[in-house]
Motif scaffolding. Structure first.
Motif: not given
Ligand code: FAD
Length: 414
Positions: A252-275
Motif C-alpha cells: 500500500v504505502t511506506k512513509n514516516n508513520s509506517t517507519y515510526w511504528l517499527i521505531f517504537e517496536l525497537l524501543w520495546r526491544e531496547f528495553f528488553f535488552l537493557v533488563s
C-alpha cells in the motif's frame, strides 16, 4: 497459536504434549505495597487471553492445564511430572532473571528448554554481545537497523490431542466490568482479538498511515495501535506485527508513520535488552546508573496521585483512565510519571508499582525501564521533568480530555 515457537517446537519434536499455562494474579509491588492484588482490568485481560487459548485448543481436542503460581504450584508440577513421566519442558522465554525461580523449580523434575518468543530480535543475532549493548537508544537503533536479522514467522503447530484425565489445574472466569465509553481501549484479551486489531489498525482503517501525527493524543481508539496489551500477554508476537507493517509498506504505502511504528517496536526491544544487561538493577532507586537520588515521599501526595485527586486536572484524568480501563496513552504515562517524580517528589518506584498493578499491557521490563528513564536514572541521565502546563497547551488545549473524565467515579474500583 501463531508465531509461538515454544508451542510449535513442542508439537513438532514430541509425540505427546501437555500444554500448561502458569497464571499469576498478584503484582509484585515494592516496599510498603508488598505483594499487591492485581487490578481488575489487568487480571481480566489476562483471564480472557487464557480462555481464548483454551477455547482454541479445545477445538483441536486438547485440554489446557491452568496453574496458579500462588496455589500449590510446586506440588502441582511435581504431581503432573510423576503422573505423566515428563522428560522435557519447552517454555516461552522468561525474561532472564525474572522467572528463574520458577524455572529452577521445574528443572528439578525435567530438563527445560526455553524459546525466545516475545521479542523481535534474537540475542544471538545482535551485532554486539548483550553486555556491550549501547546505553542510548539512538546508538542501539543505528546499530541494529543496519543489519536487522529477523526469524521467519512460525505457523500454527500440528496438534496432537491431550485429555486432562486427572483434572489438574484451576478454572478461570472473566468478570464483566463496564468501562467508560470514552476510554481509548475497550477490547477484550485473546489472540483472536489481537489479530483483529492488527488487521484493523493496519489494513482496514489504515490508521498506521498517520501514526506519527496522532500517536501523542489521548482521544479515541485510533491515535495509536493499541497492540501493547496483546503483545504483553503473548496474544500477538512483535515479529507478526513487524511482518504486517512490512507487507503494508510493500502493498500500500511506506512513509514516516509506517517507519515510526517499527521505531517504537525497537524501543520495546531496547528495553528488553537493557533488563537483560542490567538485571535486578532496573528495580533500584538509583536505577542502572546507580545515581544518588532522594525523594521526600509525602504519602498524602502519593495517595492523591493514586486516587486521581491531585491539584492537576490532566494528571487526574489520565489516572482515572488507567484505573477505570487498565490503559493509558503513552503521552499520559509520561505526564503522570513526570508529575509524580518531579512535581510531587516521590520515589519513581511507587509509580512503577502502581502501574504494575493496573496496566493491562504491564510488562516488567517496559514498565520499569520507562519509569527509570523519566526519573533520569535509566538510559538517559537528564531527568525528564515535563512542564505540565506546556503539555496541556500542546496536547489538550481546550481541556476536552480533562473535562470528559472529570465526573468519572473511581471509588468502586480502587
Ligand atoms: P503505539 O504508540 O501504537 O506503539 C506501538 C508499540 O510500540 C507498542 O505497542 C509498544 O510495544 C511499543 N512502544 C511504544 N512506545 C514505547 C515505549 N515508550 N517503550 C517501549 N515500547 C514502546 N509499554 C508496555 O507495553 N508495557 C508497560 O508496562 C509500559 N509501561 C510504561 C510506563 C511508562 C511510565 C511509560 C512512559 C511508558 C510505558 N510503556 C509501556 C510504553 C508505552 O506507553 C506503551 O507501550 C504504549 O502507550 C502502548 O500503546 P500502543 O500499543 O497503542 O502504542
Amino acid at each position: 497459536m501463531y508465531d509461538n515457537p515454544s508451542l510449535y517446537y513442542a508439537y513438532k519434536n514430541f509425540d505427546r504434549v501437555i500444554p500448561i499455562i502458569i497464571y499469576k494474579d498478584r503484582a509484585n509491588g515494592i516496599e510498603c505495597d508488598d505483594r499487591q492484588e492485581m487490578g481488575v482490568f489487568r487480571k481480566n485481560f489476562m483471564t480472557e487471553s487464557i480462555l481464548d487459548l483454551e477455547f482454541q485448543l479445545v477445538k483441536e481436542g486438547i485440554d489446557l492445564i491452568i496453574l496458579n503460581d500462588d496455589i500449590h504450584l510446586e506440588d502441582n508440577i511435581r504431581e503432573i511430572c510423576q503422573t505423566h513421566h515428563i522428560h522435557h519442558t519447552i517454555t516461552s522465554y522468561p525474561r532472564g532473571f525474572i522467572a528463574c525461580e520458577l524455572l529452577g523449580m521445574i528443572s528439578q523434575f525435567t530438563s527445560v528448554y526455553t524459546c525466545e518468543d516475545d521479542s523481535l530480535l534474537q540475542i544471538e543475532d545482535l551485532p554486539f554481545p548483550v553486555h556491550q549493548l549501547p546505553d542510548t537508544f539512538t546508538n542501539f537503533r543505528k546499530k541494529v537497523e543496519k543489519s536487522m536479522i529477523l526469524r521467519e514467522l512460525i505457523p500454527k503447530p500440528l496438534f496432537s490431542p491431550y485429555t486432562n484425565q486427572h483434572g489438574f489445574g484451576i478454572k478461570l472466569d472473566p468478570v464483566n466490568i463496564d468501562r467508560p465509553n470514552m476510554a481509548s481501549f475497550l477490547l477484550p484479551g485473546g489472540e483472536i482479538q489481537g489479530l483483529k486489531q492488527l488487521n484493523y489498525y493496519i489494513w482496514e482503517s489504515e490508521s498506521i498511515v498517520t501514526y506519527k501525527k496522532t500517536r501523542n493524543s489521548f482521544f479515541g481508539s485510533d491515535f495509536s495501535s493499541k497492540f501493547s496489551p496483546f503483545l504483553a500477554v503473548g496474544n500477538l508476537s512483535a515479529n507478526k506485527v513487524h511482518a504486517a507493517i512490512k507487507e503494508f509498506e510493500e502493498m500500500v504505502t511506506k512513509n514516516n508513520s509506517t517507519y515510526w511504528l517499527i521505531f517504537e517496536l525497537l524501543w520495546r526491544e531496547f528495553f528488553f535488552l537493557v533488563s537483560e544487561k542490567y538485571r535486578h538493577r532496573i528495580f533500584l532507586k538509583g536505577g542502572i546508573l546507580d545515581k544518588d537520588v532522594s525523594y521526600q515521599n509525602d504519602m498524602t501526595l502519593l495517595k492523591k496521585w493514586r486516587t486521581a485527586t491531585t491539584d492537576d486536572d490532566l494528571v487526574n484524568a489520565n489516572m482515572k483512565e488507567l484505573i477505570t480501563t487498565g490503559y493509558m496513552s503513552n503521552r499520559g504515562r509520561q505526564i503522570v510519571a513526570s508529575y509524580l517524580i518531579h512535581d510531587l517528589n516521590i520515589d519513581w518506584r511507587y509509580g512503577a508499582s502502581f502501574f504494575e498493578k493496573h496496566l493491562i499491557d504491564y510488562d516488567v521490563t517496559q514498565n520499569w525501564c520507562n519509569w527509570m528513564y523519566i526519573a533520569g536514572v535509566g538510559n538517559d541521565s537528564r531527568p525528564k521533568g515535563f512542564d505540565i502546563d506546556f503539555q496541556k497547551q500542546r496536547y489538550d488545549p481546550a481541556s476536552t480530555y480533562s473535562t470528559q473524565w472529570k465526573n468519572v467515579n473511581i471509588k468502586s474500583i480502587i
